[in-house]
Design a protein around this motif. Sequence first.
Motif, PDB file in Angstrom:
ATOM      1  N   GLU A   1      -2.578   2.955  -1.245  1.00 23.69           N
ATOM      2  CA  GLU A   1      -2.693   3.493  -2.610  1.00 23.69           C
ATOM      3  C   GLU A   1      -1.915   2.627  -3.603  1.00 23.69           C
ATOM      4  O   GLU A   1      -2.379   2.382  -4.724  1.00 23.69           O
ATOM      5  CB  GLU A   1      -2.162   4.925  -2.631  1.00 23.69           C
ATOM      6  N   LEU A   2      -0.770   2.143  -3.187  1.00 20.48           N
ATOM      7  CA  LEU A   2       0.031   1.276  -4.056  1.00 20.48           C
ATOM      8  C   LEU A   2      -0.655  -0.066  -4.278  1.00 20.48           C
ATOM      9  O   LEU A   2      -0.603  -0.639  -5.381  1.00 20.48           O
ATOM     10  CB  LEU A   2       1.419   1.063  -3.452  1.00 20.48           C
ATOM     11  N   ILE A   3      -1.308  -0.572  -3.243  1.00 17.72           N
ATOM     12  CA  ILE A   3      -2.052  -1.825  -3.403  1.00 17.72           C
ATOM     13  C   ILE A   3      -3.215  -1.625  -4.369  1.00 17.72           C
ATOM     14  O   ILE A   3      -3.460  -2.444  -5.262  1.00 17.72           O
ATOM     15  CB  ILE A   3      -2.547  -2.338  -2.038  1.00 17.72           C
ATOM     16  N   ALA A   4      -3.900  -0.517  -4.204  1.00 21.48           N
ATOM     17  CA  ALA A   4      -5.053  -0.226  -5.066  1.00 21.48           C
ATOM     18  C   ALA A   4      -4.652  -0.078  -6.530  1.00 21.48           C
ATOM     19  O   ALA A   4      -5.404  -0.464  -7.438  1.00 21.48           O
ATOM     20  CB  ALA A   4      -5.751   1.044  -4.582  1.00 21.48           C
TER      21      ALA A   4
ATOM     22  N   TYR B   1       1.467  -5.438  -2.930  1.00 27.18           N
ATOM     23  CA  TYR B   1       0.570  -6.516  -2.543  1.00 27.18           C
ATOM     24  C   TYR B   1       0.851  -6.943  -1.104  1.00 27.18           C
ATOM     25  O   TYR B   1       1.916  -6.692  -0.561  1.00 27.18           O
ATOM     26  CB  TYR B   1       0.710  -7.709  -3.496  1.00 27.18           C
ATOM     27  N   TYR B   2      -0.159  -7.582  -0.502  1.00 27.61           N
ATOM     28  CA  TYR B   2      -0.001  -8.144   0.838  1.00 27.61           C
ATOM     29  C   TYR B   2       0.755  -9.462   0.747  1.00 27.61           C
ATOM     30  O   TYR B   2       0.508 -10.272  -0.155  1.00 27.61           O
ATOM     31  CB  TYR B   2      -1.360  -8.413   1.480  1.00 27.61           C
TER      32      TYR B   2
ATOM     33  N   VAL C   1       3.114  -8.225   5.568  1.00 32.96           N
ATOM     34  CA  VAL C   1       3.888  -7.074   5.100  1.00 32.96           C
ATOM     35  C   VAL C   1       3.313  -6.674   3.756  1.00 32.96           C
ATOM     36  O   VAL C   1       2.632  -7.467   3.096  1.00 32.96           O
ATOM     37  CB  VAL C   1       5.398  -7.390   4.950  1.00 32.96           C
ATOM     38  N   ILE C   2       3.572  -5.438   3.367  1.00 29.36           N
ATOM     39  CA  ILE C   2       3.193  -4.981   2.032  1.00 29.36           C
ATOM     40  C   ILE C   2       4.464  -4.872   1.215  1.00 29.36           C
ATOM     41  O   ILE C   2       5.405  -4.173   1.597  1.00 29.36           O
ATOM     42  CB  ILE C   2       2.458  -3.626   2.085  1.00 29.36           C
TER      43      ILE C   2
ATOM     44  N   ALA D   1       5.345   4.860  -9.626  1.00 25.24           N
ATOM     45  CA  ALA D   1       4.080   4.228  -9.223  1.00 25.24           C
ATOM     46  C   ALA D   1       3.109   5.244  -8.641  1.00 25.24           C
ATOM     47  O   ALA D   1       1.898   5.158  -8.846  1.00 25.24           O
ATOM     48  CB  ALA D   1       4.369   3.126  -8.203  1.00 25.24           C
ATOM     49  N   PHE D   2       3.641   6.229  -7.905  1.00 25.97           N
ATOM     50  CA  PHE D   2       2.784   7.267  -7.325  1.00 25.97           C
ATOM     51  C   PHE D   2       2.428   8.364  -8.333  1.00 25.97           C
ATOM     52  O   PHE D   2       1.537   9.172  -8.091  1.00 25.97           O
ATOM     53  CB  PHE D   2       3.482   7.916  -6.116  1.00 25.97           C
ATOM     54  N   GLY D   3       3.146   8.393  -9.451  1.00 30.64           N
ATOM     55  CA  GLY D   3       2.915   9.449 -10.430  1.00 30.64           C
ATOM     56  C   GLY D   3       3.515  10.775 -10.002  1.00 30.64           C
ATOM     57  O   GLY D   3       3.042  11.848 -10.409  1.00 30.64           O
TER      58      GLY D   3
END
Length: 525
Positions: free
Chosen positions: A98-101, A106-107, A161-162, A238-240
């Motif tokens: 979800e954080l990447i989206a 990022y990867y 890693v993310i 970031a997640f709200g």
Amino acid sequence: MTKNVRVRFAPSPTGPLHIGGVRTALFNYLFAKKHKGSFILRIEDTDQNRYVQGAEQYIIDALNWCHMPFDEGPNKNEKFGPYRQSERKHLYKQYADELIASGNAYYAFDTAETLDFHRKDHEAKGKTFIYNWHNRLKLSNSLSLSAEEVKAKLNAGDDYVIRFKSPQDETLHLKDIIRGDIKIDTNILDDKVLFKSDGMPTYHLANIVDDHLMEISHVIRGEEWLPSLALHYQLYKAFGWETPEFAHLPLILKPTGKGKLSKRDGDKLGFPVFPLEWTDPKTGDVSRGYKEDGYFPEAMVNFLAFLGWNPGTEQEIFSLNELIEAFDLKKVNKSGARFDPDKTKWFNHHYMQEQNNDVLAELFKPIVNEKLNVIQSESEESHNEISRQARNDNDIDVNYIALVIGLIKERATFVSDFWALSHFFFTAPTSYDEKASKKAFRNGTKELMGELKNIILRIDEFTVIALQKDIKSWITSKEIGFGKVMMPLRLALVGALQGPDVFDIMFMIGKAETVKRIEKVIDLL
């Protein structure tokens, strides 16, 4: 406080629980109970390489010994379970994705060798390598690679890693209940790793996700987590999600006041740093515990409460319920709290006096039995009637032990102190203090002791009052100083010029034993 208070204590099962961790658990517990909230235990065991068998049960046993049972946790009221992070790992990948989206993570495919090269290169130039906005576009990650390249690496099973994408040129305004407002320049933050290709999250991601899903209202933790506060705030944003309130507790310092308290300090200065004894399952090494060293849990809780918190009054002795009533996070200090081993003993001495003598007698009884058995084994004949009766563990009268404790416990700090203070109640002295003997045994002492023995034999009602009356009247009639009789009498009974009131000792050991000890001194004289 309007919100439903839910706090968590989240240790890692990597060994015994340090008293710093117990203090953190205590402050969480006090805060929860003060506000009619829930105290939750979560086991953060994502790092399976450091997992130690038995550590989780040790943590639970330590909390229970301190009278701080958790309301929710492993195998107990698991409405937000499971409460072991290793059993929740299926949850974390979706939040990392979800954080990447959303563009907040990022990867990163950088190898350990590449990162080590950059660190050493920066060190050679007198700089510190930080993986963030400054250089991430120069490294191997999904911000610098094309979508096709990223997809190919993922499909090929390349390690990754993310990382969280820290913002550039921003100022974070953070709040801490204890430390107030905190400002952080995001340019100095690194892009922390949140998730690894082995399917396990790092502490940062798992911690935030679990706190959110378990509806944690307040995060009360040690000062060592303060550097992570900026990342955790950003993750909530970031997640709200709504951010819990944070409170970072001060460090527990060495007795010198310099540096964090460690096990080595305890080993060096002779005090435990763990609540319970711990046996390392790999080495067999045993670490001392407060329980086994003779501390009462009430004493430990009381002194831990004062490591960083001050009620603002002169009161030092608090029951657990009184601590709950008085506790306030705003009265927790920012600066480190110096650990004072002598103060811990002071607290234990106080709680010793508060303990029921019958309870203490049950604790002391095995020690008495052990000591008397040793004495029996060292002598072919018993020393006196009391030790004969005590030869069998079941024969010793625990009520007698309780009465003895009532006479000597005010001078004791631990149950283990009792024998040195009371051995003469159980067995006759086999030697006499040399210095005291020279002071007490003089010309005429033998004759006085002989007369005293006859006085004692004539006393029908062998009570403390009768003994005081008859013996003091006799001494007065002789027109001699009380010391000429009372000092050698005490030596005969105790073997030294110490112990509780002489008449109490005589009453406790009985007429026959009293006379026998006086006769032994007469023979020696």
